[in-house]
Design a protein around this motif. Sequence first.
Motif, short mmCIF file in Angstrom:
data_model
loop_
_atom_site.label_atom_id
_atom_site.label_comp_id
_atom_site.label_asym_id
_atom_site.label_seq_id
_atom_site.Cartn_x
_atom_site.Cartn_y
_atom_site.Cartn_z
N LEU A 40 40.71 0.99 -57.64
CA LEU A 40 39.56 1.88 -57.75
C LEU A 40 40.05 3.32 -57.90
N GLU A 41 39.87 3.88 -59.09
CA GLU A 41 40.26 5.26 -59.35
C GLU A 41 39.00 6.12 -59.40
N LEU A 42 38.81 6.93 -58.37
CA LEU A 42 37.62 7.77 -58.28
C LEU A 42 37.95 9.16 -58.78
N PHE A 43 37.21 9.62 -59.79
CA PHE A 43 37.34 10.99 -60.28
C PHE A 43 36.26 11.81 -59.60
N THR A 44 36.71 12.75 -58.78
CA THR A 44 35.82 13.44 -57.85
C THR A 44 36.17 14.92 -57.80
N SER A 45 35.38 15.68 -57.05
CA SER A 45 35.65 17.11 -56.87
C SER A 45 34.91 17.62 -55.64
N GLN A 46 35.56 18.50 -54.90
CA GLN A 46 34.90 19.14 -53.76
C GLN A 46 33.82 20.12 -54.22
N LEU A 58 34.42 5.25 -51.04
CA LEU A 58 35.81 4.91 -51.34
C LEU A 58 36.60 4.67 -50.05
N GLU A 59 36.40 5.53 -49.07
CA GLU A 59 37.11 5.35 -47.81
C GLU A 59 36.64 4.08 -47.10
N LYS A 60 35.37 3.79 -47.19
CA LYS A 60 34.81 2.61 -46.53
C LYS A 60 35.42 1.33 -47.10
N VAL A 61 35.44 1.20 -48.41
CA VAL A 61 35.97 -0.03 -49.01
C VAL A 61 37.49 -0.10 -48.84
N LYS A 62 38.14 1.04 -48.83
CA LYS A 62 39.59 1.08 -48.57
C LYS A 62 39.90 0.47 -47.21
N ASN A 63 39.08 0.77 -46.22
CA ASN A 63 39.30 0.26 -44.86
C ASN A 63 38.86 -1.19 -44.71
N TYR A 110 32.49 12.71 -66.22
CA TYR A 110 31.44 12.98 -65.24
C TYR A 110 32.00 12.67 -63.86
N THR A 111 31.37 13.22 -62.85
CA THR A 111 31.74 12.91 -61.47
C THR A 111 30.47 12.54 -60.70
N PRO A 112 30.60 11.60 -59.76
CA PRO A 112 31.79 10.82 -59.43
C PRO A 112 31.90 9.57 -60.31
N GLU A 113 32.97 9.47 -61.07
CA GLU A 113 33.21 8.31 -61.92
C GLU A 113 34.25 7.41 -61.27
N LEU A 114 33.94 6.13 -61.18
CA LEU A 114 34.86 5.16 -60.60
C LEU A 114 35.34 4.22 -61.70
N VAL A 115 36.64 4.21 -61.93
CA VAL A 115 37.25 3.32 -62.93
C VAL A 115 37.90 2.15 -62.20
N VAL A 116 37.62 0.94 -62.67
CA VAL A 116 38.08 -0.27 -61.99
C VAL A 116 39.12 -1.00 -62.84
N LYS A 129 26.56 -1.24 -56.32
CA LYS A 129 27.31 -1.56 -57.54
C LYS A 129 28.81 -1.57 -57.28
N VAL A 130 29.26 -0.71 -56.39
CA VAL A 130 30.68 -0.69 -56.04
C VAL A 130 31.07 -2.01 -55.37
N TYR A 131 30.24 -2.49 -54.45
CA TYR A 131 30.53 -3.76 -53.79
C TYR A 131 30.41 -4.94 -54.76
N ASP A 132 29.49 -4.84 -55.71
CA ASP A 132 29.36 -5.89 -56.71
C ASP A 132 30.62 -5.97 -57.59
N ILE A 133 31.15 -4.82 -57.96
CA ILE A 133 32.33 -4.81 -58.83
C ILE A 133 33.56 -5.31 -58.08
N ILE A 134 33.63 -5.02 -56.78
CA ILE A 134 34.73 -5.55 -55.97
C ILE A 134 34.65 -7.07 -55.93
N ALA A 135 33.45 -7.60 -55.72
CA ALA A 135 33.27 -9.06 -55.69
C ALA A 135 33.65 -9.68 -57.03
N LYS A 136 33.34 -8.99 -58.11
CA LYS A 136 33.67 -9.50 -59.45
C LYS A 136 35.17 -9.63 -59.63
N TYR A 137 35.92 -8.59 -59.25
CA TYR A 137 37.36 -8.59 -59.47
C TYR A 137 38.12 -9.36 -58.41
N GLU A 138 37.47 -9.67 -57.29
CA GLU A 138 38.11 -10.52 -56.29
C GLU A 138 38.40 -11.92 -56.82
#
Length: 255
Positions: A40-46, A58-63, A110-116, A129-138
């Motif tokens: 999961l590559e998140l393109f983000t900015s403060q 991102l931190e939640k799914v990482k953990n 665009y931000t926040p863009e997540l590339v899988v 959608k993030v959890y759905d994509i994780i389930a897909k690639y699992e």
Amino acid sequence: MPLFLLLSYIALVSYAYKTDDKKIKPSEIELKKYPPIIVLELFTSQGCSSCPAADVILEKVKNEYKKEVFALSYHVDYWNYIGWKDPYSKAHYAKKQKLYNNKFKYRGNYTPELVVNGKEHLVGSHKNKVYDIIAKYESKLSSNNLHIENVTSNREKIEFTYAIEGLTENKKVKAVLVLDKRITKVNKGENKNRTLNNSNIVIAEKYIAIQSKKGKGSIRIPSLVKQNEKIQLMLFVETDNYDITAAAKKPITQN
């Protein structure tokens, strides 16, 4: 049968089968699959008001997926003009994002863009959608496997060796160094007066040409890393089209 045809047939049969415990065609070797990975590559900015929600996800799914998920937070620089300069932002990461979006035939960054896995993208703040994509690639096997070995480090750099399983033609190794976590009080811009928690911040990245299935490399540790601060080395096998086909990670203990 003419002699030259007979010899050609014998050579073809010899090539097509191994003389091990069982016979394996070369095509079957090439199609061998390895355990799934989820990069999961998140393109983000403060400086982006929509990004903190994606940073939290991102931190939640990482953990939650410590083994399967490889979380990367790339801080882009194109929000800096608003008034807050993201201390982790680099123009290089915005260019990297542009290459992805050119591949996806998407109109722009665009931000926040997540590339899988380098293969598709979505809005990183859409939790379901993030959890759905994780389930897909699992459930998707990978075409390579990757191992990090013989890691040594000091205050300036990390050295390592790696071993790759599977075909490596038209692929390269990408080494990435990530900072485990930083908390920042933002004083300007869209997130003014907010305290932001960023994790797996990309602080260094380099490519290594693959010469053989086993190789070695190094990556420098930026000066912004504090003594005894948690950092992690990640290695990826990446195609010329930016698909990620293998991943490995190793926490770094600085000597």
